[in-house]
Design an enzyme around this catalytic site. Structure first.
Site, PDB file in Angstrom:
ATOM      1  CG  HIS A  11       6.199  -2.704   9.506  1.00  0.00           C
ATOM      2  ND1 HIS A  11       5.684  -3.953   9.713  1.00  0.00           N
ATOM      3  CD2 HIS A  11       5.118  -1.870   9.532  1.00  0.00           C
ATOM      4  CE1 HIS A  11       4.374  -3.891   9.855  1.00  0.00           C
ATOM      5  NE2 HIS A  11       4.003  -2.635   9.745  1.00  0.00           N
ATOM      6  NE  ARG A  12       5.946   0.776   3.156  1.00  0.00           N
ATOM      7  CZ  ARG A  12       5.899   1.675   2.165  1.00  0.00           C
ATOM      8  NH1 ARG A  12       6.903   2.524   1.990  1.00  0.00           N
ATOM      9  NH2 ARG A  12       4.846   1.744   1.388  1.00  0.00           N
ATOM     10  CB  SER A  13       3.035  -5.021   3.617  1.00  0.00           C
ATOM     11  OG  SER A  13       3.273  -4.489   2.333  1.00  0.00           O
TER      12      SER A  13
ATOM     13  CG  HIS B 225      -1.469  -5.000   4.390  1.00  0.00           C
ATOM     14  ND1 HIS B 225      -0.999  -4.293   5.463  1.00  0.00           N
ATOM     15  CD2 HIS B 225      -0.855  -4.468   3.305  1.00  0.00           C
ATOM     16  CE1 HIS B 225      -0.141  -3.372   5.048  1.00  0.00           C
ATOM     17  NE2 HIS B 225      -0.046  -3.463   3.737  1.00  0.00           N
TER      18      HIS B 225
ATOM     19  CD  GLU C 178       1.756  -4.572   7.672  1.00  0.00           C
ATOM     20  OE1 GLU C 178       1.148  -4.215   8.701  1.00  0.00           O
ATOM     21  OE2 GLU C 178       2.088  -3.781   6.779  1.00  0.00           O
TER      22      GLU C 178
ATOM     23  CD  GLN D 154      -3.069  -1.440   4.210  1.00  0.00           C
ATOM     24  OE1 GLN D 154      -3.361  -1.431   3.015  1.00  0.00           O
ATOM     25  NE2 GLN D 154      -2.041  -0.747   4.674  1.00  0.00           N
ATOM     26  CD  GLU D 155      -1.267  -1.887   9.095  1.00  0.00           C
ATOM     27  OE1 GLU D 155      -0.889  -1.530  10.230  1.00  0.00           O
ATOM     28  OE2 GLU D 155      -0.578  -1.716   8.082  1.00  0.00           O
TER      29      GLU D 155
ATOM     30  CB  SER E  81      -0.904  -0.009   1.251  1.00  0.00           C
ATOM     31  OG  SER E  81      -1.677   1.168   1.315  1.00  0.00           O
TER      32      SER E  81
ATOM     33  CE  LYS F  85       1.019   0.497  10.543  1.00  0.00           C
ATOM     34  NZ  LYS F  85       0.327   1.439   9.664  1.00  0.00           N
TER      35      LYS F  85
ATOM     36  CG  ASP G   1      -2.885   1.995   7.998  1.00  0.00           C
ATOM     37  OD1 ASP G   1      -3.482   2.903   7.381  1.00  0.00           O
ATOM     38  OD2 ASP G   1      -1.890   1.400   7.521  1.00  0.00           O
TER      39      ASP G   1
ATOM     40  CE  LYS H 162       4.554   3.085   5.879  1.00  0.00           C
ATOM     41  NZ  LYS H 162       3.523   2.843   4.843  1.00  0.00           N
TER      42      LYS H 162
ATOM     43  CG  ASP I  67       1.692   5.806   5.388  1.00  0.00           C
ATOM     44  OD1 ASP I  67       2.790   6.209   4.957  1.00  0.00           O
ATOM     45  OD2 ASP I  67       1.318   4.626   5.261  1.00  0.00           O
TER      46      ASP I  67
ATOM     47  CD  GLU J 221      -0.727   4.423   9.208  1.00  0.00           C
ATOM     48  OE1 GLU J 221      -0.227   4.084   8.120  1.00  0.00           O
ATOM     49  OE2 GLU J 221      -0.511   3.811  10.272  1.00  0.00           O
TER      50      GLU J 221
END
Length: 419
Positions: free
Chosen positions: A365-367, A154, A204, A162-163, A41, A388, A241, A337, A312, A285
């Site tokens: 982080h990233r996925s 994700h 993740e 997403q999260e 993403s 995160k 998120d 990031k 983000d 987020e």
């Protein structure tokens, strides 16, 4: 000390997608290496990771061109330089690329060198990376935002957002925060199993069940927090998120997975307000899309005194966008990031803007991750108090948490925890 050589190797990230590992060797025999993550993403203004585009190899996602740029362009450009001069080295690479988004040589190539230089310099100075980058005041361990329910891009789940994350903010230490998170994660798994939901995990490490709605996701987290023996909100809270750009189309937010229909920016903000009234949410987020600047301003005006509003995709760790957001009061916190901007130096500059504005910042982080725990040291070095880095499963996520546990033990009584 001087940089003697820089070499890159094609390795695989947590999704089996090629990425780079860069090794910087110094003339005193010390070396440092670092691997580069990749996001699914992504914001449209992010620095560009260079891929080969050869459909016959890794579906076009190979990074041999980026590796060649490290070995043939970037390495020779920084050879002979003092690795302790991070800003000078990063500026030299930025100037060599000479594009706004690092599209010529690749942000993945440039970041790999930038991080490996920092690690080599830290080793040569006899310091852990967090102390080298952050100095003697780098003693704050971050509160983790632990991804436990995945949706959006994700996971193949019924969640538009997403999260959904656990935030063990009431723990007295980082190690206790991890215990809170793990015990709540396990309680959630038991609850999902009891309801007949799948407990397979997304990119993740969070669960990806076919729950009935985004609201049910929040309700499941509250139930898991209580079942694990913690108080919702005070000891363990919730962060979201939304990654709203992923369901934004033609000026409307289309909540099709959950069946909640199309909404305007104002209606999305109203929905989040309802959730804040019902659930212990402390951070939202990307609640709106990356180009919805006006909506974001109204969103922050309406909710910013109650909850952390994190930008983000709209800010992409870029000082130009962050400065605009500060001026327009678009958010009150920034997701940080390293690979969104492409160098250690530029990432630190973004954080400095946040500090001056009194904004929060979350190291992320990233996925598509690697086992490299660079960001764990970086989070302690920057002292922002938030990180995160995914769920409490999958080794590429645990590598960061375990590194933070090591740092906490190394700091001993000097360690501090929280915002």
């Amino acid at each position: 000390m001087r940089i003697q050589s820089v070499r890159a190797l094609e390795v695989l990230d947590s999704r089996g997608t090629p990425t780079l590992r860069v090794t910087v060797a110094l003339d005193n025999g010390v070396s440092g290496n670092s691997s580069v993550p990749s996001g699914a993403s992504t914001g449209e203004n992010e620095a560009v990771e260079l891929r080969d585009g050869d459909a016959g190899r890794y579906g076009g996602k190979g990074v041999l061109r980026a590796i060649a740029n490290v070995n043939e362009r970037l390495g020779p450009a920084v050879a002979g330089m003092d690795p302790r001069q991070q800003a000078r080295i990063d500026r030299a690479m930025i100037e060599l690329d000479a594009t706004p988004t690092k599209a010529r040589l690749g942000a993945n190539a440039i970041l790999g060198v930038s991080q490996a230089v920092a690690r080599a310099a830290a080793s040569a100075c006899g310091l852990p990376l967090y102390a080298y980058l952050g100095g003697t005041g780098a003693v704050r361990l971050p509160v983790p935002m632990v991804n436990v329910l995945n949706g959006g891009k994700h996971a193949d789940s019924s969640l538009d957002l997403q999260e959904f994350m656990l935030v063990p903010r009431g723990a007295p230490s980082f190690s206790e925060a991890m215990r809170y998170a793990v015990e709540t994660f396990n309680a959630l798994k038991a609850i999902l199993k009891g309801k007949g939901y799948a407990t397979s995990v997304g990119d993740e490490g969070g669960f990806a069940p076919q729950v009935q709605s985004n609201e049910e996701a929040c309700e499941l987290l509250v139930k898991a927090i209580r079942q694990a023996g913690f108080e919702p909100g005070r000891e363990v809270a919730i962060a979201i998120d939304a990654a709203a750009s992923s369901f934004y189309e033609d000026g409307r937010y289309r909540l099709t997975r959950s069946g909640q229909g199309d909404k305007t920016s104002a209606e999305m903000t109203a929905l989040y307000r309802e959730w804040l009234d019902r659930y212990p949410i402390v951070s939202i987020e990307d609640g709106l899309a990356e180009n919805d600047w006006e909506g974001f301003r109204e969103h922050t005006s309406a909710l910013g005194d109650r909850v952390q509003i994190v930008g983000d995709d709209i800010l992409v760790t870029n000082t130009r966008f962050i400065a605009r957001a500060i001026e327009e009061k678009t958010c009150n916190a920034v997701l940080i990031k390293l690979n969104q901007i492409g160098t250690v130096t530029e990432t630190i500059e973004a954080i400095e803007l946040c500090r001056k504005a009194g904004w929060g910042y979350v190291i992320s982080h990233r996925s598509g991750e690697t086992e490299d725990p660079f960001m764990a040291d970086f989070a302690v070095a920057m002292g922002g108090g938030q990180i995160k880095t995914g769920s409490v499963c999958r080794s590429e996520r645990m590598a960061k948490y375990n590194r933070l546990l090591e740092i906490e033990a190394e700091l001993g009584e000097a360690a501090r925890f929280g915002l």
